[in-house]
Structure formats: C-alpha cells, structure tokens
Design an enzyme around this catalytic site. Structure first.
Site, PDB file in Angstrom:
ATOM      1  N   ASP A 250       0.861  -1.180   0.000  1.00 23.16           N
ATOM      2  CA  ASP A 250       0.000   0.000   0.000  1.00 23.16           C
ATOM      3  C   ASP A 250       0.904   1.239   0.000  1.00 23.16           C
ATOM      4  O   ASP A 250       1.784   1.361   0.859  1.00 23.16           O
ATOM      5  CB  ASP A 250      -0.882  -0.004   1.262  1.00 23.16           C
ATOM      6  CG  ASP A 250      -2.226   0.662   1.014  1.00 23.16           C
ATOM      7  OD1 ASP A 250      -3.254   0.111   1.433  1.00 23.16           O
ATOM      8  OD2 ASP A 250      -2.236   1.745   0.375  1.00 23.16           O
TER       9      ASP A 250
ATOM     10  N   ASP B 215      -2.762   4.972  -2.424  1.00 23.83           N
ATOM     11  CA  ASP B 215      -3.735   5.533  -1.510  1.00 23.83           C
ATOM     12  C   ASP B 215      -4.074   6.990  -1.810  1.00 23.83           C
ATOM     13  O   ASP B 215      -3.175   7.814  -1.942  1.00 23.83           O
ATOM     14  CB  ASP B 215      -3.115   5.449  -0.095  1.00 23.83           C
ATOM     15  CG  ASP B 215      -4.045   5.948   0.984  1.00 23.83           C
ATOM     16  OD1 ASP B 215      -4.984   5.235   1.320  1.00 23.83           O
ATOM     17  OD2 ASP B 215      -3.814   7.066   1.468  1.00 23.83           O
TER      18      ASP B 215
ATOM     19  N   GLU C 259      -6.385   4.197  -5.828  1.00 26.67           N
ATOM     20  CA  GLU C 259      -7.650   4.548  -5.188  1.00 26.67           C
ATOM     21  C   GLU C 259      -7.985   5.970  -5.610  1.00 26.67           C
ATOM     22  O   GLU C 259      -7.333   6.921  -5.191  1.00 26.67           O
ATOM     23  CB  GLU C 259      -7.520   4.494  -3.668  1.00 26.67           C
ATOM     24  CG  GLU C 259      -8.823   4.867  -2.993  1.00 26.67           C
ATOM     25  CD  GLU C 259      -8.637   5.351  -1.578  1.00 26.67           C
ATOM     26  OE1 GLU C 259      -7.648   6.046  -1.307  1.00 26.67           O
ATOM     27  OE2 GLU C 259      -9.479   5.022  -0.736  1.00 26.67           O
TER      28      GLU C 259
ATOM     29  N   HIS D 216     -11.285  -2.396   3.071  1.00 22.30           N
ATOM     30  CA  HIS D 216     -11.096  -2.060   4.498  1.00 22.30           C
ATOM     31  C   HIS D 216     -11.766  -0.748   4.890  1.00 22.30           C
ATOM     32  O   HIS D 216     -11.819  -0.394   6.076  1.00 22.30           O
ATOM     33  CB  HIS D 216      -9.598  -1.983   4.797  1.00 22.30           C
ATOM     34  CG  HIS D 216      -8.962  -0.828   4.113  1.00 22.30           C
ATOM     35  ND1 HIS D 216      -8.805  -0.755   2.735  1.00 22.30           N
ATOM     36  CD2 HIS D 216      -8.483   0.333   4.591  1.00 22.30           C
ATOM     37  CE1 HIS D 216      -8.246   0.392   2.415  1.00 22.30           C
ATOM     38  NE2 HIS D 216      -8.039   1.082   3.521  1.00 22.30           N
ATOM     39  N   ASP D 217     -12.259  -0.008   3.869  1.00 20.02           N
ATOM     40  CA  ASP D 217     -12.915   1.286   4.150  1.00 20.02           C
ATOM     41  C   ASP D 217     -14.421   1.191   4.056  1.00 20.02           C
ATOM     42  O   ASP D 217     -15.107   2.207   4.232  1.00 20.02           O
ATOM     43  CB  ASP D 217     -12.486   2.345   3.106  1.00 20.02           C
ATOM     44  CG  ASP D 217     -11.106   2.875   3.339  1.00 20.02           C
ATOM     45  OD1 ASP D 217     -10.504   3.354   2.359  1.00 20.02           O
ATOM     46  OD2 ASP D 217     -10.620   2.793   4.477  1.00 20.02           O
TER      47      ASP D 217
HETATM   48  O1  TEU Z   1      -8.965   6.334   1.823  1.00 21.36           O
HETATM   49  C1  TEU Z   1      -9.129   7.547   1.079  1.00 21.36           C
HETATM   50  C2  TEU Z   1     -10.419   8.155   1.400  1.00 21.36           C
HETATM   51  O2  TEU Z   1     -11.100   7.692   2.221  1.00 21.36           O
HETATM   52  C3  TEU Z   1     -10.804   9.385   0.666  1.00 21.36           C
HETATM   53  O3  TEU Z   1      -9.895   9.556  -0.393  1.00 21.36           O
HETATM   54  C4  TEU Z   1     -12.164   9.231   0.044  1.00 21.36           C
HETATM   55  O4  TEU Z   1     -12.349  10.281  -0.896  1.00 21.36           O
HETATM   56  C5  TEU Z   1     -13.238   9.439   1.046  1.00 21.36           C
HETATM   57  O5  TEU Z   1     -13.112   8.502   2.059  1.00 21.36           O
HETATM   58  C6  TEU Z   1     -14.544   9.288   0.313  1.00 21.36           C
HETATM   59  O6  TEU Z   1     -15.534   8.978   1.236  1.00 21.36           O
HETATM   60  C7  TEU Z   1      -7.599   5.992   1.962  1.00 21.36           C
HETATM   61  C8  TEU Z   1      -7.497   4.710   2.765  1.00 21.36           C
HETATM   62  O7  TEU Z   1      -8.144   3.661   2.045  1.00 21.36           O
HETATM   63  C9  TEU Z   1      -8.145   4.931   4.108  1.00 21.36           C
HETATM   64  O8  TEU Z   1      -8.153   3.730   4.882  1.00 21.36           O
HETATM   65  C10 TEU Z   1      -7.366   6.001   4.835  1.00 21.36           C
HETATM   66  O9  TEU Z   1      -8.050   6.318   6.044  1.00 21.36           O
HETATM   67  C11 TEU Z   1      -7.229   7.274   3.988  1.00 21.36           C
HETATM   68  O10 TEU Z   1      -6.902   7.035   2.611  1.00 21.36           O
HETATM   69  C12 TEU Z   1      -6.095   8.132   4.519  1.00 21.36           C
HETATM   70  O11 TEU Z   1      -4.884   7.495   4.206  1.00 21.36           O
END
Ligand code: TEU
Ligand code: CA
Length: 574
Positions: A98, A199, A256, A328-329
């Site tokens: 990542d 990320d 992402e 994971h999000d």
């Molecule tokens: O997530 C990115 C992220 O959450 C935002 O870019 C997104 O636009 C937003 O959530 C939309 O609802 C990544 C990782 O996957 C996440 O786990 C981290 O918390 C985040 O970046 C910070 O590194």
C-alpha cells in the site's frame, strides 16, 4: 490494447491487523499471513495487496506512516517481510504494498524536523501557511472532520492535513520531496514487490491559493474534496511518479481514485495511463450522496445495476478497472448490496459471481470468500475507527439520537470490514490466542473457514470454483478480455450480462428478487458452467431463475466479437 502480465490475475486484499495473529498479542502479523499462503493459493489467488505494514503510530490504522523503510514491530520484522515475499514467490504469487504518499505521519522524521524549524527546508516538505485574519488559511473540512489546518506550535502558521491532524499532507510541488518518495518506491520495487495499491492519490495536487469554498455543513466549512475537484495538474505529478518508478519495473499499480474529473479515465488507465488500473468505486459512491453516513441513501437494486453496467461500458472503451464489493474502508458487501432476504449463502454466492466475472481484475477482500457480514455494534465506544467516531458526531450534530447515530454507523462503518477473519468456531474465531485488538463478529460460529472447508456446498468452496472458472484455460480469455454486454435490463430484479470474445459467449444471470423469474433465452445454450443451485441441466429457450439464483451458461457461437476494448474488432496484441 497491449497484453499485460496482471490482466488475467485474481487479487486479494489483506488488512494485516485483522488477518491472522501468530504470536498471541491479539494483532494480526506477517507470520500469520505466511501461515495462510497455502489457503490463499487454494482459493486461486495470484496477487496479494497488503494494507500498510510500515512503522506507524496507528492513528489511522497504518495509513499514517512514520518510516517508509521500516516494518511496524506490531506486524513483525523486515526479515519476516522478506520471508513472506519469498514464500509468496515460491507459490507463484505476487505481493503489492500500500503506497500512502499524499501524507505521512506527524511522527515521521520529516515532519518532526519541520516542526523544529518551521522556516527550514523540511517545512517545505509540507504545506505550512499563515492564517487569514486569525483564522486558518482556508475553510476546508478534512475527510475525518474538522478543519484541514492545524496550528504549527510557536508560530503564526498552520499545516495542511486533508485527513487526520496526525497525517500532514506532503508537498508534491517540492521536487526534493518527490525524489525522496521515488527513492522509497524504487527501494521496495528493488526488493521484489510486484507493485502497489496507491492511496488517496488524487489529493496530491492542491490549489496553492487555497481559496475558500461555499460552506456545506453546520460547521461552516467546505469539504476539502471541492479543492481537489477544482484544480488541474494532478496528471503531471502522476506521470512524473510513473516514469521515475513503476515504469522501470513493469510494476502493477492499482490506484484509489475518488473525485476524478470527467473525461480523464483514459489518462488514468489507458495503455499509457498513469496506473495499470484503478478501483471501480461507482457502486460505493452511491452512498456518498448525503451529508454523512446518517443520511446515506440505502442501495437500490436497479440504481446499483445501472451504475455497475455504466461503469463496465465506460471502462471497456479504454482499459480495465479493479472490481470489488468491499474493502477495508467499506461495510461488508453482503450486508450492503443484498436485501435482508438475500443475505444467505445463496445470495452471497450470487453477489460474488456477478462481481468476479465482470470485465476487469477482481479483488476479493479478506473474509469475503466465506461471506463475512457486518457486525452488531452496541455503543460508539466499541468502535476503533476515527472516521466512524467523526460520522457519529456528524449524525448527533444533525439531531439524531444516540440510537439513530449508532444505526448509521452500524450500517456504514469501516470497522465492519476490520473485525478479525473468522478461521474457525474456536475462541476468537481462531484469529488469536490472545485478546483481539477489535471485537470478533459474534456470528463466527456459523461463518468460518474451517467449517466451510469441510462443506462442499459452502460459500468458500463455491468461491474456489468461481475463481477456477474465471482462470480456467477454456474461459480465461473470455473472462479477461471478453466484451461486457448487459442483458435483461428491463427486468426489475435480474442482473445479467454476456462476456463475448471471438467465438465464445458466456451468460451470467442473477435474480436478486424474491420471486422466481422466467427469461426467454436469446442464444442457444451449450452447457452450464456454474450454478449456485448446483443446476447441471442446460435450459432450452426459457431460463427459470429462482430468488437469489445465479447461473453461468456457455452460449452458442457468436460472430467475431472484439475483446471489448475500443469497440468491436480490436484484438489483444500478444
Ligand atoms: O482512503 C481515502 C479516502 O477515504 C478518501 O480519499 C475518500 O475520498 C473518502 O473517504 C470518500 O468517502 C484511503 C485509505 O483507504 C483509508 O483507509 C485512509 O483512512 C485514507 O486514505 C487516509 O490514508
Ligand atoms: Ca501478532
């Protein structure tokens, strides 16, 4: 379209903290992952994406990196990482890391040096700006709530953080910073990682004037993504990154990307795109149409179907995207995309089939292959995730009761995907002999790997068959390069599509409704490839699909059909 080594692969995302604990400290670790490589191999996995395992204070569960060159001791050692790489290679598997380079941790030495010398060279690794009339430089709200600007102690300046205040944004305008990042990326590629999941990368380009935007919340702030969406130039940084790193190693990169501008898709994923591919978040973005989780619209089947189909049709004109139902999000896909009556093994197999046989590279998230579901959360204190705690506050400030706010968090929280993988019906689901860092889903006795390995008809064994079908010598090409053609869209409950390549045509048809549906077949059927009802009789003329039934049929010859890229007729060059 040029053929790439990763085109026909199946990927799996591991969230290391919750995957498998080998030393009883309640935290998943690298040795735990090594112990499960044969399990992943038997599932048919080729590429493993590791969520961050670098040194971190874990404010955002490792997405706040304090040392890009060190493994967090909670996960193990660099020797154990090298062993994981070697063991994966022995099994013909690839590891991608990542890559979190929009920001680092406030505990990173660069930021500590910047705080020590707010006018020194390291301050320019970040965005240090003077406030305006006693206020922060702009009215941006971070993704995790609150202002994007935090005071720099002892100065009249602030530093920018689009995520948590412990995640200061890195200044990509600074060539020295960029070079430091490129050196790090090449160091990991030199070690033998096969690429990266990248990320939040769309955020690296800022509007250096930091203009205010129309406030959009009770806090008087405006979402920071409005600045991201309004500024051009991210492509220049992404090309610079690619040319100085990934391109040299033929690395696989999956980015992402939220908030991409109209018409930019080909620049991101085309043959010469910034990345190999990006995730298709179109279905997940349906939940972002509210002010927060509390008023996030529930998924409507026909809207979801239309969204997935439109994404497939748009993407196949220029490249590939990576298909997911969860990560994971996000909450668990079964709990989010299936109505209650369909949250069964049959419905789980159905959703998995529709997702994995789409055009694009499938990513299975840990536990998806056994049908893990959202947990039941009883209080905000049970949660770990900072984003969930922020969303709970947003709900309460919008006037919801504790119970209503908890319901919203229970539906949408990232912690639903972060409960430990359920390996067995033993204590803590066999994840740890210690006390797990986050609670285990209480349904582990009925949903776990061990019980499903013994059951030929389990979700797990169905996923093994599903992945095997996708990768089989007979169907690999049609599922990798076949054109996506939607069908039966006028039905209220059917999600169905053809995959067509040269003289092969496959029909994937699923009934998300409660009632049985009869469908007139458009093409003669040669045979049943896969069925979650274990059907083997091929339908003639009419196909009957019961509630939550999915079937994959080999249809009769189709005329010379393109590989789905740039319309018909284009073929993949070897
Ligand atoms: O997530 C990115 C992220 O959450 C935002 O870019 C997104 O636009 C937003 O959530 C939309 O609802 C990544 C990782 O996957 C996440 O786990 C981290 O918390 C985040 O970046 C910070 O590194
Ligand atoms: Ca451990």
């Amino acid at each position: 379209m040029n053929r790439k080594w990763w085109h026909d692969k199946v990927a799996y995302q591991i969230y290391p903290k919750s995957f498998m604990d080998s030393n009883g400290d309640g935290i998943g670790d690298l040795c735990g992952i090594i112990s499960k490589l044969d399990y992943l191999k038997s599932l048919g996995i080729d590429i493993i994406w590791l969520s961050p395992v670098y040194k971190s204070p874990f404010v955002d569960q490792g997405y706040d990196i304090a040392d890009y060159y060190a493994i967090a001791e909670e996960f193990g050692t660099m020797d154990e990482f090298d062993e994981l790489l070697a063991e994966a290679k022995k099994r013909g598997m690839y590891i991608i890391m990542d890559l979190v380079i929009n920001h680092c941790s406030d505990q990173h030495e660069w930021f500590q040096k910047a705080l020590a010398e707010p006018d020194g060279e390291y301050a320019d690794y970040f965005y240090f700006r003077k406030g305006k009339n006693g206020n922060p430089p702009s009215n941006y709200r971070s993704y995790f709530g609150g202002s994007c600007w935090e005071p720099v102690p002892g100065t009249d300046k602030y530093y920018l953080h689009m995520f948590a205040k412990e995640q200061p944004d890195l200044n990509w305008e600074n060539p020295k910073l960029r070079q430091e990042l490129y050196n790090m990326v090449n160091w990991w590629l030199g070690k033998g990682v096969a690429g990266f999941r990248i990320d939040a990368i769309i955020n690296i380009k800022k509007n250096l004037d930091f203009p205010d935007f129309e406030p959009d919340g009770a806090d008087g702030l405006a979402g920071c993504w409005k600045m991201v969406e309004s500024v051009d130039g991210v492509g220049e940084f992404l090309e610079d990154l690619k040319k100085n790193t990934f391109q040299k190693y033929d690395a696989f990169t999956v980015a992402e990307v939220f908030n991409m501008k109209e018409g930019e898709l080909a620049e991101f994923i085309g043959d010469n795109g910034h990345f190999s591919t990006i995730f298709d978040f179109s279905a997940h973005s349906l939940s972002m149409e509210g002010h927060g989780w509390y008023d996030a619209p529930q998924i409507d089947f026909k809207k979801w179907r239309e969204t997935v189909i439109n994404a497939q049709l748009e993407v196949q004109a220029c490249g590939f995207e990576a298909n997911i139902i969860e990560n994971h999000d996000e909450p668990r896909g079964v709990s989010r995309f299936l109505p209650k009556y369909a949250q069964t093994p049959a419905g789980t197999k159905m959703l998995g089939t529709v997702s994995l046989l789409l055009r694009g590279i499938p990513f299975i998230y840990q536990g998806q292959e056994i049908g893990m579901q959202n947990a039941v959360w009883n209080s905000i204190e049970e949660y770990d995730d900072i984003s969930t705690k922020d969303q709970y506050q947003i709900a309460r400030e919008a006037g919801l009761t504790d119970e209503e706010a908890l319901e919203a968090c229970g539906r949408m929280s990232r912690d639903n995907a972060r409960t430990p993988v359920q390996w067995s019906d033993q204590e803590n689901a066999g994840f740890t002999t210690g006390i797990p860092w986050i609670k285990v889903n209480s349904n582990y006795k009925s949903i776990n790997v061990e019980s499903q390995e013994k059951d030929a008809d389990s979700v797990l064994n169905y996923y093994c068959r599903l992945v095997a079908v996708r990768k089989s010598p007979k169907y690999k090409k049609v599922f990798t390069y076949g054109k996506f053609v939607p069908v039966y869209q006028n039905s209220d409950t059917i999600m169905a599509y053809y995959r067509e390549y040269e003289n092969q045509r496959i029909l994937v048809a699923a009934n998300f409704g409660k009632d049985t549906v009869e469908l007139q077949l458009e093409h003669p059927v040669r045979g049943v490839i896969l069925s979650n009802q274990n059907k083997v009789e091929k339908p003639e003329q009419v196909m009957i699909l019961n509630s939550c039934e999915v079937i994959v049929l080999e249809c009769g010859d189709c005329k010379a059909i393109g590989d789905g890229v740039f319309g018909s007729g284009e073929h993949v060059n070897d």
